[in-house]
Motif scaffolding. Structure first.
Motif, PDB file in Angstrom:
ATOM      1  N   SER A 170       0.840  -1.196   0.000  1.00 11.19           N
ATOM      2  CA  SER A 170       0.000   0.000   0.000  1.00 11.19           C
ATOM      3  C   SER A 170       0.875   1.245   0.000  1.00 11.19           C
ATOM      4  O   SER A 170       2.092   1.181   0.216  1.00 11.19           O
ATOM      5  CB  SER A 170      -0.887   0.000   1.244  1.00 11.19           C
ATOM      6  N   GLY A 172       0.866   3.553   2.273  1.00  7.48           N
ATOM      7  CA  GLY A 172       1.412   3.699   3.615  1.00  7.48           C
ATOM      8  C   GLY A 172       2.607   2.796   3.874  1.00  7.48           C
ATOM      9  O   GLY A 172       3.562   3.192   4.550  1.00  7.48           O
ATOM     10  N   GLU A 185      -1.001   2.142   8.754  1.00  3.76           N
ATOM     11  CA  GLU A 185      -2.412   1.754   8.787  1.00  3.76           C
ATOM     12  C   GLU A 185      -3.324   2.972   8.818  1.00  3.76           C
ATOM     13  O   GLU A 185      -4.326   3.036   8.090  1.00  3.76           O
ATOM     14  CB  GLU A 185      -2.684   0.850   9.981  1.00  3.76           C
ATOM     15  N   TYR A 187      -2.583   5.988   7.844  1.00  4.41           N
ATOM     16  CA  TYR A 187      -2.420   6.688   6.572  1.00  4.41           C
ATOM     17  C   TYR A 187      -3.284   6.036   5.496  1.00  4.41           C
ATOM     18  O   TYR A 187      -4.032   6.708   4.793  1.00  4.41           O
ATOM     19  CB  TYR A 187      -0.955   6.669   6.166  1.00  4.41           C
ATOM     20  N   ASP A 188      -3.197   4.714   5.393  1.00  2.00           N
ATOM     21  CA  ASP A 188      -3.951   4.010   4.351  1.00  2.00           C
ATOM     22  C   ASP A 188      -5.458   4.103   4.567  1.00  2.00           C
ATOM     23  O   ASP A 188      -6.222   4.233   3.613  1.00  2.00           O
ATOM     24  CB  ASP A 188      -3.529   2.538   4.285  1.00  2.00           C
ATOM     25  N   TYR A 191      -6.442   7.503   3.393  1.00  3.95           N
ATOM     26  CA  TYR A 191      -5.864   7.962   2.129  1.00  3.95           C
ATOM     27  C   TYR A 191      -6.903   8.077   1.019  1.00  3.95           C
ATOM     28  O   TYR A 191      -6.940   9.073   0.296  1.00  3.95           O
ATOM     29  CB  TYR A 191      -4.741   7.020   1.700  1.00  3.95           C
TER      30      TYR A 191
END
Length: 200
Positions: A170, A172, A185, A187-188, A191
């Motif tokens: 990913s 992140g 985690e 961030y994703d 996102y």
């Protein structure tokens, strides 16, 4: 490992170009190349500068470029991460290439030419979406336009093999690989929504 370091050595291992590969090249946007480019919502922009080369994906929910006339393509620079690598290159070296793709089509269309940037609101305003305008527009003057042989896309099964994204890293995870204490985690998870709000 042997390397090829002069043109004679390179040309010695390849046959002469297929005649159609030279005939297909246009110096302007012809009616058929216009039709193809206007069907494309995605292209790759390549630039060159003092630090080297750069390739940047560009996309839109309609035609990715606007054809102003048969010698002018307009590519809006929608909001991104503000690295502006491509834009920095264009300011210093106007040489650019574009590769246009259309989902389901095995050919791609390539444009080589020169570009400048404009922040002129009479141009950026043409691209207003959802109340937002790009900060600048890349103005491309084509010098060569031609379609690329379909073999690469056919060989890769780009449009026919389905979704291969399971298990790949990913966004992140890429950042965390460079910065160990990064919260990949969180961030994703945010996102996708963040990207939607900054799409234009």
């Amino acid at each position: 490992m042997d390397t090829i370091d002069d043109m004679a050595a390179l040309e010695a291992i390849y046959d002469a170009p297929v005649p159609a590969s030279l005939t297909k090249v246009a110096k302007r946007v012809t009616p058929l190349y216009r039709q193809w480019i206007e069907a494309s919502r995605f292209c790759v922009l390549t630039t060159v500068g003092p630090e080297g080369t750069d390739a940047s994906p560009r996309g839109d929910d309609g035609p990715v470029v606007r054809i102003a006339d048969d010698k002018t393509l307009l590519l809006p620079d929608w909001r991104g991460n503000n690295r502006i690598d491509s834009l920095r290159n264009i300011v210093r070296d106007g040489r650019v290439s574009l590769m246009f793709m259309v989902p389901g089509a095995n050919n791609v269309v390539r444009v080589n030419g020169r570009a400048v940037l404009t922040p002129d609101t009479s141009v950026t305003g043409q691209f207003e979406q959802h109340g937002k305008q790009p900060k600048s527009v890349i103005v491309v003057t084509p010098e060569e336009i031609y379609f690329q042989c379909a073999k690469a896309i056919m060989r890769s099964g780009l449009w026919t093999r389905g979704d291969d994204s399971a298990g790949i890293p990913s966004a992140g995870q890429f950042v965390k690989e460079m910065q160990a204490d990064f919260d990949a985690e969180s961030y994703d998870s945010g996102y996708a929504e963040y990207a939607k709000t900054r799409m234009w």
